[in-house]
Write a protein that holds these residues in place. Structure first.
Motif, PDB file in Angstrom:
ATOM      1  N   TYR A 174       0.478   5.559   0.100  1.00 41.26           N
ATOM      2  CA  TYR A 174      -0.399   6.647   0.346  1.00 41.26           C
ATOM      3  C   TYR A 174       0.448   7.873  -0.551  1.00 41.26           C
ATOM      4  O   TYR A 174       1.574   8.187  -0.381  1.00 41.26           O
ATOM      5  CB  TYR A 174      -0.491   6.948   1.792  1.00 41.26           C
ATOM      6  CG  TYR A 174      -1.324   8.366   2.053  1.00 41.26           C
ATOM      7  CD1 TYR A 174      -2.281   8.601   1.416  1.00 41.26           C
ATOM      8  CD2 TYR A 174      -0.799   9.087   2.960  1.00 41.26           C
ATOM      9  CE1 TYR A 174      -3.089   9.580   1.781  1.00 41.26           C
ATOM     10  CE2 TYR A 174      -1.113  10.385   3.287  1.00 41.26           C
ATOM     11  CZ  TYR A 174      -2.508  10.782   2.735  1.00 41.26           C
ATOM     12  OH  TYR A 174      -3.057  11.971   2.766  1.00 41.26           O
ATOM     13  N   HIS A 175      -0.261   8.354  -1.395  1.00 40.73           N
ATOM     14  CA  HIS A 175       0.112   9.715  -2.025  1.00 40.73           C
ATOM     15  C   HIS A 175      -0.585  10.971  -1.279  1.00 40.73           C
ATOM     16  O   HIS A 175      -1.531  11.294  -1.966  1.00 40.73           O
ATOM     17  CB  HIS A 175      -0.249   9.762  -3.707  1.00 40.73           C
ATOM     18  CG  HIS A 175       0.268   8.316  -4.057  1.00 40.73           C
ATOM     19  ND1 HIS A 175       1.663   7.952  -4.578  1.00 40.73           N
ATOM     20  CD2 HIS A 175      -0.189   7.230  -4.443  1.00 40.73           C
ATOM     21  CE1 HIS A 175       1.917   6.883  -5.093  1.00 40.73           C
ATOM     22  NE2 HIS A 175       0.781   6.192  -5.146  1.00 40.73           N
TER      23      HIS A 175
ATOM     24  N   GLN B   4      -3.604   5.968   8.379  1.00 40.12           N
ATOM     25  CA  GLN B   4      -2.679   7.224   7.910  1.00 40.12           C
ATOM     26  C   GLN B   4      -1.455   7.099   8.422  1.00 40.12           C
ATOM     27  O   GLN B   4      -0.492   7.529   7.691  1.00 40.12           O
ATOM     28  CB  GLN B   4      -3.445   8.775   7.915  1.00 40.12           C
ATOM     29  CG  GLN B   4      -3.164   9.584   7.200  1.00 40.12           C
ATOM     30  CD  GLN B   4      -3.960  10.881   7.245  1.00 40.12           C
ATOM     31  OE1 GLN B   4      -4.848  11.050   7.814  1.00 40.12           O
ATOM     32  NE2 GLN B   4      -3.528  11.837   6.372  1.00 40.12           N
TER      33      GLN B   4
ATOM     34  N   SER C  10      -4.525  10.233  -2.460  1.00 38.58           N
ATOM     35  CA  SER C  10      -4.942   8.893  -3.142  1.00 38.58           C
ATOM     36  C   SER C  10      -4.169   7.527  -2.317  1.00 38.58           C
ATOM     37  O   SER C  10      -2.914   8.119  -1.952  1.00 38.58           O
ATOM     38  CB  SER C  10      -4.712   8.598  -4.614  1.00 38.58           C
ATOM     39  OG  SER C  10      -3.443   8.725  -5.042  1.00 38.58           O
ATOM     40  N   LEU C  11      -4.694   6.738  -2.444  1.00 34.99           N
ATOM     41  CA  LEU C  11      -3.847   5.167  -1.717  1.00 34.99           C
ATOM     42  C   LEU C  11      -4.087   4.358  -2.824  1.00 34.99           C
ATOM     43  O   LEU C  11      -5.023   3.867  -3.374  1.00 34.99           O
ATOM     44  CB  LEU C  11      -4.642   4.969  -0.614  1.00 34.99           C
ATOM     45  CG  LEU C  11      -4.140   3.679   0.166  1.00 34.99           C
ATOM     46  CD1 LEU C  11      -2.613   4.079   1.068  1.00 34.99           C
ATOM     47  CD2 LEU C  11      -5.326   3.368   1.229  1.00 34.99           C
TER      48      LEU C  11
ATOM     49  N   SER D  75      -6.623   0.166   6.546  1.00 35.78           N
ATOM     50  CA  SER D  75      -5.583   0.837   6.430  1.00 35.78           C
ATOM     51  C   SER D  75      -5.504   2.070   7.271  1.00 35.78           C
ATOM     52  O   SER D  75      -6.859   2.753   7.384  1.00 35.78           O
ATOM     53  CB  SER D  75      -5.185   1.368   4.707  1.00 35.78           C
ATOM     54  OG  SER D  75      -3.981   1.920   4.739  1.00 35.78           O
TER      55      SER D  75
ATOM     56  N   GLU E 144     -13.797   6.296   4.292  1.00 34.63           N
ATOM     57  CA  GLU E 144     -12.787   6.823   5.555  1.00 34.63           C
ATOM     58  C   GLU E 144     -13.415   6.946   6.852  1.00 34.63           C
ATOM     59  O   GLU E 144     -14.660   7.239   6.820  1.00 34.63           O
ATOM     60  CB  GLU E 144     -11.894   7.860   4.759  1.00 34.63           C
ATOM     61  CG  GLU E 144     -12.831   9.070   4.755  1.00 34.63           C
ATOM     62  CD  GLU E 144     -12.174  10.412   4.179  1.00 34.63           C
ATOM     63  OE1 GLU E 144     -10.919  10.230   3.632  1.00 34.63           O
ATOM     64  OE2 GLU E 144     -12.583  11.348   4.085  1.00 34.63           O
TER      65      GLU E 144
ATOM     66  N   ARG F  18      -6.739   2.215  -6.909  1.00 32.49           N
ATOM     67  CA  ARG F  18      -6.318   3.324  -6.399  1.00 32.49           C
ATOM     68  C   ARG F  18      -7.704   3.856  -5.864  1.00 32.49           C
ATOM     69  O   ARG F  18      -8.878   3.668  -6.459  1.00 32.49           O
ATOM     70  CB  ARG F  18      -5.873   4.314  -7.391  1.00 32.49           C
ATOM     71  CG  ARG F  18      -5.820   5.730  -7.059  1.00 32.49           C
ATOM     72  CD  ARG F  18      -5.213   6.546  -7.938  1.00 32.49           C
ATOM     73  NE  ARG F  18      -3.692   6.065  -8.029  1.00 32.49           N
ATOM     74  CZ  ARG F  18      -2.920   6.157  -9.076  1.00 32.49           C
ATOM     75  NH1 ARG F  18      -3.383   6.702 -10.259  1.00 32.49           N
ATOM     76  NH2 ARG F  18      -1.718   5.785  -9.032  1.00 32.49           N
TER      77      ARG F  18
ATOM     78  N   ARG G  32       0.768  -1.239   0.057  1.00 33.05           N
ATOM     79  CA  ARG G  32      -0.027   0.008  -0.108  1.00 33.05           C
ATOM     80  C   ARG G  32       0.858   1.080  -0.149  1.00 33.05           C
ATOM     81  O   ARG G  32       1.747   1.090   0.936  1.00 33.05           O
ATOM     82  CB  ARG G  32      -1.026   0.047   1.082  1.00 33.05           C
ATOM     83  CG  ARG G  32      -0.585   0.543   2.270  1.00 33.05           C
ATOM     84  CD  ARG G  32      -1.437   0.362   3.534  1.00 33.05           C
ATOM     85  NE  ARG G  32      -0.912  -0.492   4.437  1.00 33.05           N
ATOM     86  CZ  ARG G  32      -1.706  -1.734   5.031  1.00 33.05           C
ATOM     87  NH1 ARG G  32      -3.105  -1.419   4.947  1.00 33.05           N
ATOM     88  NH2 ARG G  32      -1.326  -2.425   5.741  1.00 33.05           N
TER      89      ARG G  32
END
Length: 130
Positions: free
Chosen positions: A25-26, A130, A31-32, A128, A52, A75, A23
């Motif tokens: 994270y961007h 953060q 986005s993930l 997931s 979320e 994504r 995974r």
């Protein structure tokens, strides 16, 4: 915070196991990306749903980027800057529609009617943070 561990297989009654292999994270584009390996027992279609913790009533856009031999690259977009945690549901989509007798579901109904609904089953939920 809770998250599904990378490379740890999660058992499912439908497919055998599901593994979150990676995974990323961007934060720049909110986005993930996730790489998921699924041991499929049949060739049914798979669909995805992401939500979320910060905004649980909003279904986030999920794009399938790649699929091959049980591997899925997906994504999740439009994450809020402080999304905290994410639930990611995998569903098995059946090509056939199920016919449901509405009277069987609602016993106080006076009319006999049937509805077609999409038949799908929850495979598993991945988490997931953060």
């Amino acid at each position: 915070m809770y998250h599904t561990k990378t490379y740890e297989a999660v058992s499912s009654n439908i497919t055998g196991t599901v593994t979150n292999e990676n995974r990323v994270y961007h934060p720049a584009n909110n986005s993930l990306d996730m790489v998921i390996k699924m041991d499929q027992t049949d060739e049914e279609e798979v669909s995805f749903l992401a939500q979320e913790k910060a905004n649980p009533n909003i279904k986030l856009p999920v794009q399938l980027l790649y699929e091959d031999d049980g591997y899925y690259v997906v994504r999740v977009s439009d994450l809020s800057p402080n999304w905290e945690a994410l639930s990611f549901d995998l569903y098995q989509e059946n090509e056939e529609k199920e016919t449901v007798n509405v009277d069987d579901v609602t016993s106080d109904s006076e009319t006999d009617s049937t509805e077609e609904i999409d038949a799908h089953a929850l495979i598993t939920t991945l988490y997931s943070d953060q």
